[in-house]
Design a protein around this motif. Structure first.
Motif, PDB file in Angstrom:
ATOM      1  N   GLY A 120       0.787  -1.243   0.037  1.00  0.00           N
ATOM      2  CA  GLY A 120       0.084   0.163  -0.058  1.00  0.00           C
ATOM      3  C   GLY A 120       0.896   1.267  -0.035  1.00  0.00           C
ATOM      4  O   GLY A 120       0.451   2.227  -0.801  1.00  0.00           O
ATOM      5  N   CYS A 121       1.803   1.277   0.796  1.00  0.00           N
ATOM      6  CA  CYS A 121       2.715   2.481   0.686  1.00  0.00           C
ATOM      7  C   CYS A 121       3.500   2.683  -0.531  1.00  0.00           C
ATOM      8  O   CYS A 121       3.759   3.644  -1.079  1.00  0.00           O
ATOM      9  CB  CYS A 121       4.083   2.201   1.779  1.00  0.00           C
ATOM     10  N   GLY A 122       3.849   1.566  -1.233  1.00  0.00           N
ATOM     11  CA  GLY A 122       4.416   1.587  -2.461  1.00  0.00           C
ATOM     12  C   GLY A 122       3.555   1.931  -3.547  1.00  0.00           C
ATOM     13  O   GLY A 122       3.889   2.702  -4.485  1.00  0.00           O
ATOM     14  N   LEU A 123       2.262   1.953  -3.337  1.00  0.00           N
ATOM     15  CA  LEU A 123       1.127   2.333  -4.340  1.00  0.00           C
ATOM     16  C   LEU A 123       0.997   3.747  -4.415  1.00  0.00           C
ATOM     17  O   LEU A 123       0.831   4.410  -5.467  1.00  0.00           O
ATOM     18  CB  LEU A 123      -0.035   1.502  -4.188  1.00  0.00           C
ATOM     19  N   TYR A 124       0.622   4.349  -2.934  1.00  0.00           N
ATOM     20  CA  TYR A 124       0.067   5.430  -2.799  1.00  0.00           C
ATOM     21  C   TYR A 124       1.218   6.847  -2.922  1.00  0.00           C
ATOM     22  O   TYR A 124       1.023   7.941  -3.480  1.00  0.00           O
ATOM     23  CB  TYR A 124      -0.750   5.786  -1.601  1.00  0.00           C
ATOM     24  N   ILE A 125       2.515   6.320  -2.592  1.00  0.00           N
ATOM     25  CA  ILE A 125       3.544   7.478  -2.471  1.00  0.00           C
ATOM     26  C   ILE A 125       3.960   8.019  -3.905  1.00  0.00           C
ATOM     27  O   ILE A 125       4.257   9.269  -4.201  1.00  0.00           O
ATOM     28  CB  ILE A 125       4.900   6.913  -1.893  1.00  0.00           C
ATOM     29  N   PRO A 126       3.946   7.062  -5.132  1.00  0.00           N
ATOM     30  CA  PRO A 126       4.398   7.593  -6.400  1.00  0.00           C
ATOM     31  C   PRO A 126       3.345   8.658  -6.861  1.00  0.00           C
ATOM     32  O   PRO A 126       3.498   9.387  -7.906  1.00  0.00           O
ATOM     33  CB  PRO A 126       4.400   6.597  -7.101  1.00  0.00           C
ATOM     34  N   ALA A 127       2.172   8.679  -6.262  1.00  0.00           N
ATOM     35  CA  ALA A 127       0.976   9.559  -6.746  1.00  0.00           C
ATOM     36  C   ALA A 127       1.281  11.245  -6.407  1.00  0.00           C
ATOM     37  O   ALA A 127       0.925  12.005  -7.091  1.00  0.00           O
ATOM     38  CB  ALA A 127      -0.110   9.217  -6.132  1.00  0.00           C
ATOM     39  N   HIS A 128       2.331  11.340  -5.539  1.00  0.00           N
ATOM     40  CA  HIS A 128       2.674  12.681  -4.967  1.00  0.00           C
ATOM     41  C   HIS A 128       1.676  13.401  -4.622  1.00  0.00           C
ATOM     42  O   HIS A 128       1.647  14.680  -4.940  1.00  0.00           O
ATOM     43  CB  HIS A 128       3.409  13.157  -6.122  1.00  0.00           C
ATOM     44  N   PHE A 129       0.722  12.896  -3.732  1.00  0.00           N
ATOM     45  CA  PHE A 129      -0.371  13.670  -3.308  1.00  0.00           C
ATOM     46  C   PHE A 129       0.024  14.375  -1.804  1.00  0.00           C
ATOM     47  O   PHE A 129      -0.776  14.851  -0.910  1.00  0.00           O
ATOM     48  CB  PHE A 129      -1.708  13.098  -2.945  1.00  0.00           C
ATOM     49  N   GLY A 130       1.062  13.616  -1.480  1.00  0.00           N
ATOM     50  CA  GLY A 130       1.763  13.833   0.037  1.00  0.00           C
ATOM     51  C   GLY A 130       1.611  12.476   0.864  1.00  0.00           C
ATOM     52  O   GLY A 130       0.692  11.919   0.928  1.00  0.00           O
ATOM     53  N   ALA A 131       2.830  12.175   1.649  1.00  0.00           N
ATOM     54  CA  ALA A 131       2.883  11.131   2.333  1.00  0.00           C
ATOM     55  C   ALA A 131       2.340  11.389   3.698  1.00  0.00           C
ATOM     56  O   ALA A 131       2.037  12.316   4.127  1.00  0.00           O
ATOM     57  CB  ALA A 131       4.356  10.734   2.382  1.00  0.00           C
ATOM     58  N   GLY A 132       1.806  10.245   4.151  1.00  0.00           N
ATOM     59  CA  GLY A 132       1.474  10.157   5.757  1.00  0.00           C
ATOM     60  C   GLY A 132       2.771  10.596   6.567  1.00  0.00           C
ATOM     61  O   GLY A 132       3.643  10.743   6.119  1.00  0.00           O
ATOM     62  N   PRO A 133       2.206  10.817   7.799  1.00  0.00           N
ATOM     63  CA  PRO A 133       3.196  11.380   8.733  1.00  0.00           C
ATOM     64  C   PRO A 133       4.358  10.581   8.805  1.00  0.00           C
ATOM     65  O   PRO A 133       5.456  10.996   8.726  1.00  0.00           O
ATOM     66  CB  PRO A 133       2.542  11.307   9.961  1.00  0.00           C
ATOM     67  N   ARG A 134       4.376   9.205   9.116  1.00  0.00           N
ATOM     68  CA  ARG A 134       5.292   8.247   9.374  1.00  0.00           C
ATOM     69  C   ARG A 134       6.037   8.032   7.988  1.00  0.00           C
ATOM     70  O   ARG A 134       7.311   7.820   8.046  1.00  0.00           O
ATOM     71  CB  ARG A 134       4.653   6.948   9.903  1.00  0.00           C
ATOM     72  N   ASP A 135       5.449   8.000   6.972  1.00  0.00           N
ATOM     73  CA  ASP A 135       6.119   7.717   5.613  1.00  0.00           C
ATOM     74  C   ASP A 135       6.778   9.088   5.143  1.00  0.00           C
ATOM     75  O   ASP A 135       7.977   9.007   4.584  1.00  0.00           O
ATOM     76  CB  ASP A 135       5.138   7.267   4.472  1.00  0.00           C
ATOM     77  N   THR A 136       6.411  10.046   5.657  1.00  0.00           N
ATOM     78  CA  THR A 136       6.775  11.263   5.474  1.00  0.00           C
ATOM     79  C   THR A 136       8.555  11.556   6.191  1.00  0.00           C
ATOM     80  O   THR A 136       9.620  11.846   5.661  1.00  0.00           O
ATOM     81  CB  THR A 136       6.354  12.524   6.059  1.00  0.00           C
ATOM     82  N   VAL A 137       8.406  10.898   7.241  1.00  0.00           N
ATOM     83  CA  VAL A 137       9.948  10.847   7.958  1.00  0.00           C
ATOM     84  C   VAL A 137      10.899   9.970   7.006  1.00  0.00           C
ATOM     85  O   VAL A 137      11.990   9.981   7.010  1.00  0.00           O
ATOM     86  CB  VAL A 137       9.821  10.147   9.465  1.00  0.00           C
ATOM     87  N   MET A 138      10.274   8.492   6.673  1.00  0.00           N
ATOM     88  CA  MET A 138      11.004   7.810   6.032  1.00  0.00           C
ATOM     89  C   MET A 138      11.622   8.390   4.730  1.00  0.00           C
ATOM     90  O   MET A 138      12.814   8.491   4.367  1.00  0.00           O
ATOM     91  CB  MET A 138      10.331   6.385   5.569  1.00  0.00           C
ATOM     92  N   LEU A 139      10.827   9.300   3.895  1.00  0.00           N
ATOM     93  CA  LEU A 139      11.116   9.966   2.581  1.00  0.00           C
ATOM     94  C   LEU A 139      12.295  11.141   2.900  1.00  0.00           C
ATOM     95  O   LEU A 139      12.975  11.463   2.344  1.00  0.00           O
ATOM     96  CB  LEU A 139       9.781  10.377   1.894  1.00  0.00           C
ATOM     97  N   LEU A 140      12.125  11.488   4.259  1.00  0.00           N
ATOM     98  CA  LEU A 140      12.830  12.724   4.599  1.00  0.00           C
ATOM     99  C   LEU A 140      14.428  12.164   4.732  1.00  0.00           C
ATOM    100  O   LEU A 140      15.288  12.658   4.561  1.00  0.00           O
ATOM    101  CB  LEU A 140      12.624  13.251   5.804  1.00  0.00           C
ATOM    102  N   LEU A 141      14.344  11.001   5.645  1.00  0.00           N
ATOM    103  CA  LEU A 141      15.764  10.210   5.642  1.00  0.00           C
ATOM    104  C   LEU A 141      16.380  10.046   4.307  1.00  0.00           C
ATOM    105  O   LEU A 141      17.628  10.247   4.272  1.00  0.00           O
ATOM    106  CB  LEU A 141      15.436   8.967   6.533  1.00  0.00           C
ATOM    107  N   VAL A 142      15.515   9.598   3.354  1.00  0.00           N
ATOM    108  CA  VAL A 142      16.169   9.292   2.028  1.00  0.00           C
ATOM    109  C   VAL A 142      16.452  10.368   1.377  1.00  0.00           C
ATOM    110  O   VAL A 142      17.745  10.274   0.688  1.00  0.00           O
ATOM    111  CB  VAL A 142      14.745   8.560   1.431  1.00  0.00           C
ATOM    112  N   GLU A 143      15.925  11.544   1.594  1.00  0.00           N
ATOM    113  CA  GLU A 143      16.426  12.478   0.866  1.00  0.00           C
ATOM    114  C   GLU A 143      17.598  13.157   1.415  1.00  0.00           C
ATOM    115  O   GLU A 143      18.624  13.733   0.878  1.00  0.00           O
ATOM    116  CB  GLU A 143      15.356  13.647   0.726  1.00  0.00           C
ATOM    117  N   LYS A 144      17.645  13.224   2.924  1.00  0.00           N
ATOM    118  CA  LYS A 144      18.700  14.276   3.532  1.00  0.00           C
ATOM    119  C   LYS A 144      19.873  13.345   3.686  1.00  0.00           C
ATOM    120  O   LYS A 144      21.008  13.946   3.796  1.00  0.00           O
ATOM    121  CB  LYS A 144      17.957  14.662   4.860  1.00  0.00           C
ATOM    122  N   LEU A 145      19.417  12.044   3.975  1.00  0.00           N
ATOM    123  CA  LEU A 145      21.049  11.288   4.142  1.00  0.00           C
ATOM    124  C   LEU A 145      21.130  10.404   2.977  1.00  0.00           C
ATOM    125  O   LEU A 145      22.455   9.487   3.102  1.00  0.00           O
ATOM    126  CB  LEU A 145      20.588  10.193   5.466  1.00  0.00           C
TER     127      LEU A 145
END
Length: 218
Positions: A120-145
């Motif tokens: 489900g996470c893999g499905l909705y994230i590519p739509a770029h409507f905004g990640a949920g709070p916890r997935d936002t942390v994951m994507l922030l770690l990917v981007e910053k680190l």
């Protein structure tokens, strides 16, 4: 662009529905343990009162606030939709699905639920409507680190589980499975979902980056 947005909406809500179903299944198989974030929520409840659901909302709001500061951007509407819609799907499927009474069925529910949460996470994230709070942390770690999805998700889940454990939250074998299983499955699901979404929108790789930039800037 209208067709593009239609497919994005379909992937977004399909992903949230699958996450809700996955969480409901893990609830049915909860004898194997709860997810990392629920370990934290239960630990906070035991230490400070309120309710588990209230702590989930408080943590969600706190994460959204800190993430917005970190990326210097207002939260997308999808972030708030995520918090609301996943809960609605969770309640629906929790009501719809039967309670398993045998060990084998509970194990099957837990394993299938874990897999579906990641898909489900893999499905909705590519739509770029905004990640949920916890997935936002994951994507922030990917981007910053510059970490992979697997590394970021595993680190996040492990850290949250440890904090929750020391607060008195329950940790079971299922918690350990979710810590190490979610990241790799999300990474695979995300790769296939991005390809599927591009194919549905009929956008080639050369044009995708430009369309993705326009979507994010909306």
């Amino acid at each position: 662009m209208k067709k593009v947005n239609t497919w994005r909406l379909l992937f977004f809500f399909a992903g949230l529905m699958v996450i809700g179903l996955g969480i409901a299944l893990t609830v049915k198989g909860q004898r194997f343990g709860v997810g990392s974030w629920d370990v934290l929520h239960i630990g906070l409840y035991q230490q400070f009162g309120l309710s588990i659901g209230t702590w989930s909302e408080i943590i969600g709001i706190l994460i959204v606030t800190l993430s917005s500061i970190g990326i210097r951007q207002w939260p997308h509407v999808g972030t708030f939709l995520n918090m609301i819609v996943v809960g609605l799907f969770l309640d629906f499927f929790n009501w719809l699905l039967p309670d398993p009474h045998h060990f084998a069925f509970q194990l099957m529910d837990f394993i299938l639920g874990t897999i579906l949460i990641a898909i489900g996470c893999g499905l909705y994230i590519p739509a770029h409507f905004g990640a949920g709070p916890r997935d936002t942390v994951m994507l922030l770690l990917v981007e910053k680190l510059d970490w992979s999805i697997t590394s970021a998700r595993t680190f996040m889940e492990f850290t949250v589980a440890v904090v929750g454990y020391f607060l008195g939250g329950p940790v079971g074998i299922g918690t350990v499975v979710m810590v190490f299983a979610l990241g790799p499955i999300i990474q695979v699901a995300l790769r296939y979902s991005e390809k599927a979404l591009k194919k549905c929108m009929k956008i080639d790789d050369g044009k995708h980056k430009q369309v993705e930039k326009e979507i994010i800037e909306q």
